[in-house]
Design a protein around this motif. Structure first.
Motif, mmCIF file in Angstrom:
data_model
loop_
_atom_site.group_PDB
_atom_site.id
_atom_site.type_symbol
_atom_site.label_atom_id
_atom_site.label_comp_id
_atom_site.label_asym_id
_atom_site.label_seq_id
_atom_site.Cartn_x
_atom_site.Cartn_y
_atom_site.Cartn_z
ATOM 1 N N GLU A 198 2.621 4.723 -11.274
ATOM 2 C CA GLU A 198 2.619 3.673 -10.247
ATOM 3 C C GLU A 198 1.442 2.772 -10.551
ATOM 4 O OE1 GLU A 198 4.499 2.097 -8.193
ATOM 5 O OE2 GLU A 198 4.408 3.211 -6.327
ATOM 6 N N PHE A 214 0.846 -1.199 0.000
ATOM 7 C CA PHE A 214 0.000 0.000 0.000
ATOM 8 C C PHE A 214 0.876 1.241 0.000
ATOM 9 C CE2 PHE A 214 -2.608 -3.242 2.162
ATOM 10 C CZ PHE A 214 -3.675 -3.266 1.274
ATOM 11 N N ALA A 225 -11.100 -4.095 -2.129
ATOM 12 C CA ALA A 225 -10.903 -4.643 -3.484
ATOM 13 C C ALA A 225 -10.828 -6.169 -3.465
ATOM 14 C CB ALA A 225 -9.617 -4.077 -4.087
ATOM 15 N N GLY A 226 -10.979 -6.794 -2.286
ATOM 16 C CA GLY A 226 -10.859 -8.255 -2.262
ATOM 17 C C GLY A 226 -10.802 -8.798 -0.846
ATOM 18 N N THR A 232 -4.272 4.371 2.992
ATOM 19 C CA THR A 232 -5.708 4.453 2.692
ATOM 20 C C THR A 232 -6.035 3.318 1.746
ATOM 21 O OG1 THR A 232 -5.641 6.801 3.086
ATOM 22 C CG2 THR A 232 -7.529 5.963 1.821
ATOM 23 N N ILE A 233 -6.927 2.450 2.185
ATOM 24 C CA ILE A 233 -7.089 1.139 1.548
ATOM 25 C C ILE A 233 -8.516 0.962 1.049
ATOM 26 C CG2 ILE A 233 -6.963 -1.349 1.989
ATOM 27 C CD1 ILE A 233 -4.802 -0.690 4.094
HETATM 28 C C1 LIG Z 1 2.804 -0.390 -5.315
HETATM 29 C C2 LIG Z 1 1.372 -0.625 -4.896
HETATM 30 C C3 LIG Z 1 0.726 0.314 -4.129
HETATM 31 C C4 LIG Z 1 -0.605 0.123 -3.770
HETATM 32 N N1 LIG Z 1 -1.233 1.069 -3.019
HETATM 33 C C5 LIG Z 1 -2.522 0.908 -2.684
HETATM 34 C C6 LIG Z 1 -3.200 1.888 -1.888
HETATM 35 O O1 LIG Z 1 -2.624 2.892 -1.475
HETATM 36 N N2 LIG Z 1 -4.491 1.668 -1.586
HETATM 37 C C7 LIG Z 1 -5.163 0.553 -2.012
HETATM 38 O O2 LIG Z 1 -6.347 0.409 -1.704
HETATM 39 N N3 LIG Z 1 -4.551 -0.402 -2.754
HETATM 40 C C8 LIG Z 1 -3.250 -0.255 -3.095
HETATM 41 N N4 LIG Z 1 -2.628 -1.223 -3.832
HETATM 42 C C9 LIG Z 1 -3.390 -2.415 -4.253
HETATM 43 C C10 LIG Z 1 -3.468 -3.409 -3.096
HETATM 44 O O3 LIG Z 1 -2.185 -3.942 -2.811
HETATM 45 C C11 LIG Z 1 -4.394 -4.587 -3.494
HETATM 46 O O4 LIG Z 1 -5.666 -4.047 -3.758
HETATM 47 C C12 LIG Z 1 -4.540 -5.555 -2.363
HETATM 48 O O5 LIG Z 1 -3.304 -6.202 -2.119
HETATM 49 C C13 LIG Z 1 -5.607 -6.568 -2.719
HETATM 50 O O6 LIG Z 1 -5.655 -7.560 -1.728
HETATM 51 P P1 LIG Z 1 -7.001 -8.382 -1.417
HETATM 52 O O7 LIG Z 1 -6.615 -9.613 -0.672
HETATM 53 O O8 LIG Z 1 -8.008 -7.515 -0.790
HETATM 54 O O9 LIG Z 1 -7.538 -8.719 -2.847
HETATM 55 P P2 LIG Z 1 -7.608 -10.101 -3.613
HETATM 56 O O10 LIG Z 1 -9.014 -10.362 -3.979
HETATM 57 O O11 LIG Z 1 -6.918 -11.201 -2.885
HETATM 58 O O12 LIG Z 1 -6.750 -9.741 -4.843
HETATM 59 C C14 LIG Z 1 -7.127 -8.758 -5.794
HETATM 60 C C15 LIG Z 1 -5.886 -8.481 -6.639
HETATM 61 O O13 LIG Z 1 -4.984 -7.666 -5.873
HETATM 62 C C16 LIG Z 1 -3.647 -8.084 -6.074
HETATM 63 N N5 LIG Z 1 -3.070 -8.533 -4.789
HETATM 64 C C17 LIG Z 1 -3.676 -9.269 -3.818
HETATM 65 N N6 LIG Z 1 -2.855 -9.485 -2.806
HETATM 66 C C18 LIG Z 1 -1.693 -8.897 -3.139
HETATM 67 C C19 LIG Z 1 -0.439 -8.794 -2.501
HETATM 68 N N7 LIG Z 1 -0.197 -9.352 -1.322
HETATM 69 N N8 LIG Z 1 0.564 -8.136 -3.150
HETATM 70 C C20 LIG Z 1 0.349 -7.583 -4.355
HETATM 71 N N9 LIG Z 1 -0.815 -7.630 -5.001
HETATM 72 C C21 LIG Z 1 -1.831 -8.276 -4.402
HETATM 73 C C22 LIG Z 1 -3.668 -9.235 -7.037
HETATM 74 O O14 LIG Z 1 -3.423 -8.756 -8.354
HETATM 75 C C23 LIG Z 1 -5.067 -9.746 -6.948
HETATM 76 O O15 LIG Z 1 -5.473 -10.360 -8.142
HETATM 77 C C24 LIG Z 1 -1.292 -1.049 -4.186
HETATM 78 C C25 LIG Z 1 -0.624 -2.001 -4.945
HETATM 79 C C26 LIG Z 1 0.688 -1.790 -5.304
HETATM 80 C C27 LIG Z 1 1.387 -2.846 -6.123
#
Ligand SMILES: Cc1cc2nc3c(=O)[nH]c(=O)nc-3n(C[C@H](O)[C@H](O)[C@H](O)COP(=O)(O)OP(=O)(O)OC[C@H]3O[C@@H](n4cnc5c(N)ncnc54)[C@H](O)[C@@H]3O)c2cc1C
Length: 445
Positions: free
Chosen positions: A440, A264, A283-284, A279-280
């Protein structure tokens, strides 16, 4: 240090790591083919073996590429590193397949080695390594189509990668032909130990270090756009220094040794190391639980990572183009600029489906009192009395608001993948040089 010095240092750093990478993946080849005490084999046999060695070295090096070493990632940015990791895996897989195929074509009798009942163990290990690599590539390329949950994929990915390298090394050892001298054996053992060392570093050393720097959830604040802000404070340490726009891997509640962590962006100002915020958006599986996190919950923050930051690129002013939750790194950058009393003129173009999705809307409206910031909000479904921009952020919207001198500013873009592709194209079309555009992507994996 001037901007030129920083860029030069970064370029030198990038060139150094690339040269080291190439040197390391060619090393096993050099070891195998120097000082042999047995005769040369046919050209195609030697060639196919050479491809096998390069594939094995590339696979071993993947453990280093993905170990999240900050110094290595700094010159390129983590997204480039992960893209490189994906592409080089496919190259390694292709070379690994080419190794036996060349043998089968040039020495058809070797096809017998595919029969698991009669094949010697050296061939069985080779087949097992190839199957593991192909499965690894398959589940990674088709993860979404296979509906593999991210965490299950990550576990399978780690196990298959470790198995592939272990099987391939055993194959090399059992063949013996190229590792016959004691010093060669010693070097191979050192390489195998390096891979094991990297696994221990990532799985045990990094979490052990995180345990010494725990955080606790101080506040959970609901935000517009189905999101929550988690405010964390350090427990027994001075906090974390980060550059605005960077991100960290967050683990909540469980032990720092938990396999699950999520990246994040920091949304708080980089001027405050003792109260950091993420801030999250829901999404899953993991992110939907964030609203229910209780204050007092333990947290572990691994970072900071990333090259998406105003502190890396100096300009006459910044243009931030955000879509949805892609506002988080921009918020950190804008809050930091305000806290630093920055006097330059900046622009934020922020697109969202509706007013309810404009995360930070109230704070954004107040920000121009603290800094020279012009804000353009773009709503796909605006309310009837909306006086701002409507639709999507495209070349027309950008053309209306971008500064006249497109080259003097630096442009930061973050949002959903389609929006980012469209905005990057539109920025180029309106005259922004590509080297001034930084992105990003939240969908790294
Ligand atoms: C550099 C970066 C910065 C981010 N910043 C933010 C932010 O500020 N706020 C925000 O809301 N979201 C951010 N995200 C996205 C956030 O990491 C994913 O939405 C979150 O990890 C999803 O997890 P989940 O288990 O809820 O979703 P899931 O339903 O498990 O997965 C949804 C999708 O999210 C991705 N994801 C899931 N878990 C991970 C993980 N551990 N590492 C990487 N990707 C994953 C995969 O592509 C997956 O298909 C960022 C991602 C990256 C790469």
């Amino acid at each position: 240090m001037t901007g030129y010095d920083t860029r030069r240092r970064r370029m030198l750093g990038g060139a150094f790591w690339l040269a080291l990478y190439v040197g390391l993946f060619l090393l096993p080849l050099a070891i195998a083919f120097t000082y042999r005490d047995h005769p040369r084999r046919a050209f195609w046999t030697e060639f196919s073996v050479a491809l096998g060695f390069v594939a094995l070295a590339m696979m071993g090096l993947q453990f280093a590429v993905t170990a999240r070493f900050r110094n290595v990632a700094a010159p390129y940015g983590i997204d480039i590193i992960l893209r490189f990791h994906k592409q080089i895996s496919i190259v390694a897989g292709a070379l690994m397949l080419a190794h036996p195929i060349i043998l089968f074509v040039t020495r058809p009798e070797t096809i017998e080695l595919l029969n698991p009942l009669t094949a010697p163990w050296r061939a069985r290990f080779a087949v097992a390594a190839t199957v593991a690599v192909l499965a690894l590539i398959g589940i990674s390329v088709w993860r979404r189509r296979l509906r593999l949950p991210y965490e299950a994929w990550r576990l399978a990915h780690g196990l298959l990668a470790t198995a592939a390298v272990a099987f391939a090394l055993t194959h090399v050892e059992l063949v013996g032909w190229y590792v016959d001298l004691p010093w060669k054996r010693a070097l191979w053992a050192a390489m195998a130990l390096a891979v094991i060392g990297l696994l221990i570093y990532v799985r045990f050393v990094v979490p052990a270090l995180l345990l010494r720097q725990p955080w606790v959830v101080d506040q959970v604040v609901p935000e517009r756009g189905r999101a929550w802000t988690l405010v964390l404070r350090p427990v027994g340490h001075p906090g974390m220094r980060f550059a605005p726009g960077q991100f960290a891997w967050l683990t909540l509640g469980r032990s720092a040794f938990a396999v699950e962590d999520h990246p994040f962006s920091f949304s708080s100002s980089a001027m405050d190391n003792e109260r950091i915020a993420f801030t999250i958006k829901n999404a899953g599986d993991f992110t939907r639980t964030v609203g229910a996190v209780a204050p007092g919950t333990a947290a572990y923050v691994e970072g900071p990572h990333g090259a998406f930051s105003i502190d890396r690129y100096d300009g006459n002013g910044y243009v931030f183009v955000a879509g949805g939750v892609g506002i988080t790194p921009m918020m950190s950058m804008m809050r930091t600029l305000a806290d630093r009393g920055d006097a330059r003129q900046h622009l934020l173009i922020y697109g969202a489906p509706s007013m309810d999705d404009l995360t930070f809307m109230e704070e954004l409206e107040a920000l121009p009192d603290r800094m020279r910031l012009h804000i353009v909000q773009v709503l796909a479904s605006p309310p009837p009395d909306w006086r701002g921009e409507t639709g999507l952020i495209d070349a027309t919207v950008l053309g209306r608001h971008l500064p006249a001198d497109r080259t003097a500013h630096k442009y930061f873009v973050c949002g959903p993948p389609d929006m980012m592709d469209a905005v990057e194209r539109a920025l180029r079309r309106t005259g922004v040089p590509w080297e001034n555009i930084y992105t990003e992507r939240f969908n790294l994996v």
